[in-house]
Structures are given as C-alpha cells and as structure tokens.
Design an enzyme around this catalytic site. Structure first.
Site, PDB file in Angstrom:
ATOM      1  N   GLU A   1       0.793  -1.301  -0.039  1.00  0.00           N
ATOM      2  CA  GLU A   1      -0.091  -0.103  -0.095  1.00  0.00           C
ATOM      3  C   GLU A   1       0.891   1.181   0.090  1.00  0.00           C
ATOM      4  OE1 GLU A   1      -3.728   0.411   2.303  1.00  0.00           O
ATOM      5  OE2 GLU A   1      -2.668   1.994   3.163  1.00  0.00           O
TER       6      GLU A   1
ATOM      7  N   ALA B   1     -10.031  10.893   3.032  1.00  0.00           N
ATOM      8  CA  ALA B   1     -11.354  10.836   3.566  1.00  0.00           C
ATOM      9  C   ALA B   1     -12.121  12.292   3.033  1.00  0.00           C
ATOM     10  CB  ALA B   1     -11.261  10.629   5.019  1.00  0.00           C
TER      11      ALA B   1
ATOM     12  N   ASP C   1     -13.535   7.670   7.553  1.00  0.00           N
ATOM     13  CA  ASP C   1     -13.618   7.803   9.108  1.00  0.00           C
ATOM     14  C   ASP C   1     -14.678   8.992   9.142  1.00  0.00           C
ATOM     15  OD1 ASP C   1     -12.482   5.753  10.342  1.00  0.00           O
ATOM     16  OD2 ASP C   1     -10.278   6.576   9.950  1.00  0.00           O
TER      17      ASP C   1
ATOM     18  N   ALA D   1     -20.265   2.039   3.446  1.00  0.00           N
ATOM     19  CA  ALA D   1     -19.597   1.785   2.313  1.00  0.00           C
ATOM     20  C   ALA D   1     -20.498   0.585   1.218  1.00  0.00           C
ATOM     21  CB  ALA D   1     -18.466   0.831   2.587  1.00  0.00           C
TER      22      ALA D   1
ATOM     23  N   TYR E   1     -12.424  -5.762   9.742  1.00  0.00           N
ATOM     24  CA  TYR E   1     -11.858  -5.526  10.825  1.00  0.00           C
ATOM     25  C   TYR E   1     -11.754  -6.886  12.015  1.00  0.00           C
ATOM     26  CZ  TYR E   1     -12.653  -1.075   8.790  1.00  0.00           C
ATOM     27  OH  TYR E   1     -12.599  -0.135   8.047  1.00  0.00           O
TER      28      TYR E   1
ATOM     29  N   HIS F   1     -14.736  -3.196  14.116  1.00  0.00           N
ATOM     30  CA  HIS F   1     -14.809  -2.027  13.696  1.00  0.00           C
ATOM     31  C   HIS F   1     -15.255  -1.030  14.781  1.00  0.00           C
ATOM     32  CE1 HIS F   1     -15.919   2.350  12.076  1.00  0.00           C
ATOM     33  NE2 HIS F   1     -14.919   1.920  11.145  1.00  0.00           N
TER      34      HIS F   1
ATOM     35  N   LYS G   1       7.578   3.143   2.063  1.00  0.00           N
ATOM     36  CA  LYS G   1       9.087   2.822   2.503  1.00  0.00           C
ATOM     37  C   LYS G   1       9.530   1.807   1.631  1.00  0.00           C
ATOM     38  CE  LYS G   1       8.649   4.546   7.095  1.00  0.00           C
ATOM     39  NZ  LYS G   1       8.165   4.205   8.303  1.00  0.00           N
TER      40      LYS G   1
HETATM   41  P1  FAD Z   1     -18.320   0.447   6.280  1.00  0.00           P
HETATM   42  O1  FAD Z   1     -18.394  -0.814   5.700  1.00  0.00           O
HETATM   43  O2  FAD Z   1     -19.689   1.509   6.196  1.00  0.00           O
HETATM   44  O3  FAD Z   1     -18.650   0.369   7.983  1.00  0.00           O
HETATM   45  C1  FAD Z   1     -18.361   1.544   8.973  1.00  0.00           C
HETATM   46  C2  FAD Z   1     -19.249   0.918  10.260  1.00  0.00           C
HETATM   47  O4  FAD Z   1     -20.675   1.051  10.005  1.00  0.00           O
HETATM   48  C3  FAD Z   1     -18.931  -0.323  10.939  1.00  0.00           C
HETATM   49  O5  FAD Z   1     -18.992  -0.211  12.291  1.00  0.00           O
HETATM   50  C4  FAD Z   1     -20.114  -1.110  10.373  1.00  0.00           C
HETATM   51  O6  FAD Z   1     -20.330  -2.281  11.058  1.00  0.00           O
HETATM   52  C5  FAD Z   1     -21.294  -0.306  10.368  1.00  0.00           C
HETATM   53  N1  FAD Z   1     -22.388  -0.655   9.291  1.00  0.00           N
HETATM   54  C6  FAD Z   1     -22.104  -0.925   8.010  1.00  0.00           C
HETATM   55  N2  FAD Z   1     -23.097  -0.894   7.490  1.00  0.00           N
HETATM   56  C7  FAD Z   1     -24.069  -0.754   8.131  1.00  0.00           C
HETATM   57  C8  FAD Z   1     -25.554  -0.396   8.166  1.00  0.00           C
HETATM   58  N3  FAD Z   1     -26.167  -0.801   7.140  1.00  0.00           N
HETATM   59  N4  FAD Z   1     -26.207   0.044   9.303  1.00  0.00           N
HETATM   60  C9  FAD Z   1     -25.756   0.341  10.523  1.00  0.00           C
HETATM   61  N5  FAD Z   1     -24.504   0.232  10.520  1.00  0.00           N
HETATM   62  C10 FAD Z   1     -23.698  -0.315   9.455  1.00  0.00           C
HETATM   63  N6  FAD Z   1      -9.720   5.562   5.151  1.00  0.00           N
HETATM   64  C11 FAD Z   1      -9.583   6.683   4.233  1.00  0.00           C
HETATM   65  O7  FAD Z   1      -9.869   7.684   4.403  1.00  0.00           O
HETATM   66  N7  FAD Z   1      -8.801   6.346   3.149  1.00  0.00           N
HETATM   67  C12 FAD Z   1      -8.602   5.364   2.787  1.00  0.00           C
HETATM   68  O8  FAD Z   1      -7.769   5.002   1.759  1.00  0.00           O
HETATM   69  C13 FAD Z   1      -8.797   4.082   3.530  1.00  0.00           C
HETATM   70  N8  FAD Z   1      -8.285   2.854   3.339  1.00  0.00           N
HETATM   71  C14 FAD Z   1      -8.562   1.909   4.101  1.00  0.00           C
HETATM   72  C15 FAD Z   1      -8.100   0.536   3.830  1.00  0.00           C
HETATM   73  C16 FAD Z   1      -8.501  -0.589   4.595  1.00  0.00           C
HETATM   74  C17 FAD Z   1      -7.874  -2.079   4.333  1.00  0.00           C
HETATM   75  C18 FAD Z   1      -9.187  -0.266   5.981  1.00  0.00           C
HETATM   76  C19 FAD Z   1      -9.202  -1.489   6.610  1.00  0.00           C
HETATM   77  C20 FAD Z   1      -9.700   0.885   6.451  1.00  0.00           C
HETATM   78  C21 FAD Z   1      -9.326   1.868   5.354  1.00  0.00           C
HETATM   79  N9  FAD Z   1      -9.561   3.127   5.638  1.00  0.00           N
HETATM   80  C22 FAD Z   1      -9.342   4.375   4.951  1.00  0.00           C
HETATM   81  C23 FAD Z   1     -10.476   3.715   6.881  1.00  0.00           C
HETATM   82  C24 FAD Z   1     -11.938   3.388   6.730  1.00  0.00           C
HETATM   83  O9  FAD Z   1     -12.312   4.517   5.847  1.00  0.00           O
HETATM   84  C25 FAD Z   1     -12.416   3.393   8.129  1.00  0.00           C
HETATM   85  O10 FAD Z   1     -12.210   2.535   9.026  1.00  0.00           O
HETATM   86  C26 FAD Z   1     -14.251   3.660   8.097  1.00  0.00           C
HETATM   87  O11 FAD Z   1     -14.306   3.955   9.436  1.00  0.00           O
HETATM   88  C27 FAD Z   1     -14.931   2.513   8.032  1.00  0.00           C
HETATM   89  O12 FAD Z   1     -14.835   2.092   6.466  1.00  0.00           O
HETATM   90  P2  FAD Z   1     -15.801   0.981   6.087  1.00  0.00           P
HETATM   91  O13 FAD Z   1     -15.500   1.382   4.560  1.00  0.00           O
HETATM   92  O14 FAD Z   1     -15.188  -0.172   6.776  1.00  0.00           O
HETATM   93  O15 FAD Z   1     -17.148   1.514   6.385  1.00  0.00           O
END
Ligand code: FAD
Length: 287
Positions: free
Chosen positions: A17, A51, A108, A124, A144, A148, A271
């Site tokens: 990454e 973000a 986030d 997402a 996660y 999460h 890195k």
């Molecule tokens: P979601 O899948 O939407 O989940 C977020 C929360 O909402 C979880 O607690 C989930 O259980 C809950 N949820 C999901 N669906 C529902 C629903 N229908 N109703 C109620 N609750 C629900 N951040 C950046 O800004 N830029 C990046 O490039 C980036 N890359 C990442 C790469 C990886 C591999 C990982 C693991 C994280 C990355 N992140 C990045 C961080 C990520 O954006 C955050 O962790 C964010 O808080 C959650 O994103 P998600 O896509 O998992 O969200």
C-alpha cells in the site's frame, strides 16, 4: 488486470500500500517511491484516498504511476464526504485511465460531522452498489479482525460485513493486526457466516515506536505482550526498532502462510526499503 484474477487458484500473493502526497510538489517523489516499490514485484499495489476527498486527484495520479510501473493498481475510494456526482466523476476518471480495481470505503467520520442530505452515502455498501452501476470493476472492501470501533459487537460487525459482501464485493482487505490468532478466528467466523470471498491479511511493519502508538490509536487493534517487549527493548533506537519491526512483520506473514493464509497486504507506508527487506525475508517462500 482484475485483482479477483490475481487472487484466483489459491496462489500466494503479497501486495503493498502507498499513500498519495499532500502537495503537488511531492508528486514526482511519490511516483519515484512507487517505481522503487515495483522492483520488489508485489502482486498489486493499492493507493489510499483522502477521507475529505482533497487528495482524490493524487490518488488517480499515483494509481496511474503504479500501472505505468507494470504493477496492477487498486485505487481506494471513500464516500463519506463526497456527493454522488463527485463519486461519479472519480469513478469515470478511473475508468478512462483503465484502472479496474477499487477498494470501496466509507472513510472515518470527522468530528461533529452530520450527513448533509441523501446525495451522500452513509455506509460503504451503498458505495459498492453505486460503483456496480458504473462499470465492470473489481471491487474490494475493508474488514476488521478486531471489530470496527463503531460496531457494538462482533455479531453486528459481521452481519453488516456480510451485507456489504453480498452487494458484490470480490475480496476483503483487513485492518492491520499484530496477533495472528485474532485474524485466523475472524476468518473462521466469516466463513461460518457464509462470507466466502478472499480475505487479504493486512500487515503493518512497525518501524518506529512513535508509529505504533499512532497506529494503535487509529486502528483499535491489540498488541501482544511479545511486541511490547520488543518496543521496550529497542524503541529508543530507531535502527534497531526498524530491524525488529521488519522481522516481526516477516515472521507474522510466515506464520499466517503456515496457517493457510495465502493473501497478504503490507502497509508499506511509502518505504521501499522496508518492502524490499520483507520480500527478501520471504524470497524462497513466495517464489
Ligand atoms: P463501513 O463498511 O460502512 O462500516 C463502518 C461502520 O458502519 C462499521 O461499524 C459497520 O459495522 C457499520 N455498518 C455498516 N453497514 C451498516 C448498516 N447498514 N447500518 C448500520 N451500520 C452499518 N480511510 C480513508 O479515509 N482512506 C483510505 O484510503 C482508507 N483505506 C483503508 C483500507 C483498509 C484495508 C481499511 C481496513 C481501512 C481503510 N480506511 C481508509 C479507513 C476506513 O475508511 C474506516 O475504517 C471507516 O471508519 C470505515 O470504513 P468501511 O468502508 O469499513 O465502512
């Protein structure tokens, strides 16, 4: 090439990454970093997305640089602070530039943030649905192993994950973790719940003590006693800590592979030397 194809047939894969620069003047430097990383021959390279959407242009530039270096690019995309129109523009640009792989993320929640209107996506899975209407992309999502931070419990976390996967995800990439048991248990639970797509293990090589505090704060992941002892012993000496961190990450990967995990994603933090040393440590294993 689509990452779903790279992950096929239980092949061992190791991907990296990178993150885009914050300023235009650093773009050429980051492109050079990509070129250096490519020499270690990762299975693919991902590039993160700001973000707030401010680094969106640079994400595209870096995704192009990855492809130009002969490596398949995975472009991250967050939806929380982008309107539907903005998402369409970004995805159209990816398509025009022949980027076939998107990691669909929510991002986030900034402090005090409120969803302005229904032109924004709250989760997402909605972004996954939207991307599906825009072309034939290979789409990944985040997961996660230690839940999460916003999820009430593991059951809820995996239920929502399953909902996201069922929207048509091709693979998942995990949040970093330092305790392999947490990841292995998580994968087992996903399989029990019917999540069958590849789950790529996210490994963060910790190369300085300051970095681990920040990483733990952001990721909610636990740190095994063994790693704390390494930090206590070597944390004050940057070169020792870097060497210990690289060896810890390499051993973590070897242990995962010994437990049947074939797909590894390394948070290389721009890195190339760290990426290269880990790949050297795995050379006979992944050849
Ligand atoms: P979601 O899948 O939407 O989940 C977020 C929360 O909402 C979880 O607690 C989930 O259980 C809950 N949820 C999901 N669906 C529902 C629903 N229908 N109703 C109620 N609750 C629900 N951040 C950046 O800004 N830029 C990046 O490039 C980036 N890359 C990442 C790469 C990886 C591999 C990982 C693991 C994280 C990355 N992140 C990045 C961080 C990520 O954006 C955050 O962790 C964010 O808080 C959650 O994103 P998600 O896509 O998992 O969200």
């Amino acid at each position: 090439m689509k990452i779903s194809r790279i992950l096929k047939d239980n092949r061992v894969t190791v991907s990296f990454e990178v993150f885009p620069p914050k300023k235009w003047e650093n773009l050429e430097h980051t492109k050079a970093v990509v070129g250096e990383m490519a020499k270690a021959q990762p299975s693919f390279m991902s590039v993160t997305y700001g973000a707030s959407g401010t680094q969106a242009g640079f994400t595209q530039e870096i995704a192009n640089a990855i492809e130009d270096s002969g490596v398949t690019a995975l472009s991250h995309l967050t939806c929380l602070t982008s309107t539907r129109d903005k998402i369409h523009r970004v995805v159209s640009d990816l398509k025009e530039n022949s980027i076939e792989n998107i990691l669909a993320l929510r991002g986030d929640i900034p402090e005090g943030f409120e969803f302005p209107d229904d032109q924004y996506f709250e989760h997402a899975y909605q972004l996954v649905n939207e991307i599906k209407t825009m072309g034939d992309f290979c789409i990944g999502g985040a997961c996660y192993p230690e839940i999460h931070p916003e999820s009430a419990n593991r059951v809820e976390d995996i239920e929502y994950l399953k909902q996201k996967v069922d929207c048509g995800l091709d693979f998942l990439t995990s949040q970093m973790f330092f305790d392999n048991e947490k990841f292995l248990n998580f994968v087992e639970m996903c399989r029990v719940k019917g999540i069958e797509i590849p789950i790529i293990a996210g490994i963060m090589p910790i190369t300085n003590a300051k970095q681990i505090r920040r990483s733990i704060e952001l990721s909610n992941c636990s740190v095994p006693e063994k790693f704390y002892r390494i930090m206590e012993r070597f944390g004050e000496d940057d070169a020792s800590m870097k060497q210990a961190g690289i060896i810890y990450a390499t051993e973590q990967i070897i242990d995962l592979m010994a437990n049947g995990i074939n797909n590894i994603h390394i948070y290389t933090m721009n890195k190339p030397d760290v990426a290269e040393k880990i790949m050297n440590g795995l050379s006979e294993i992944i050849k």
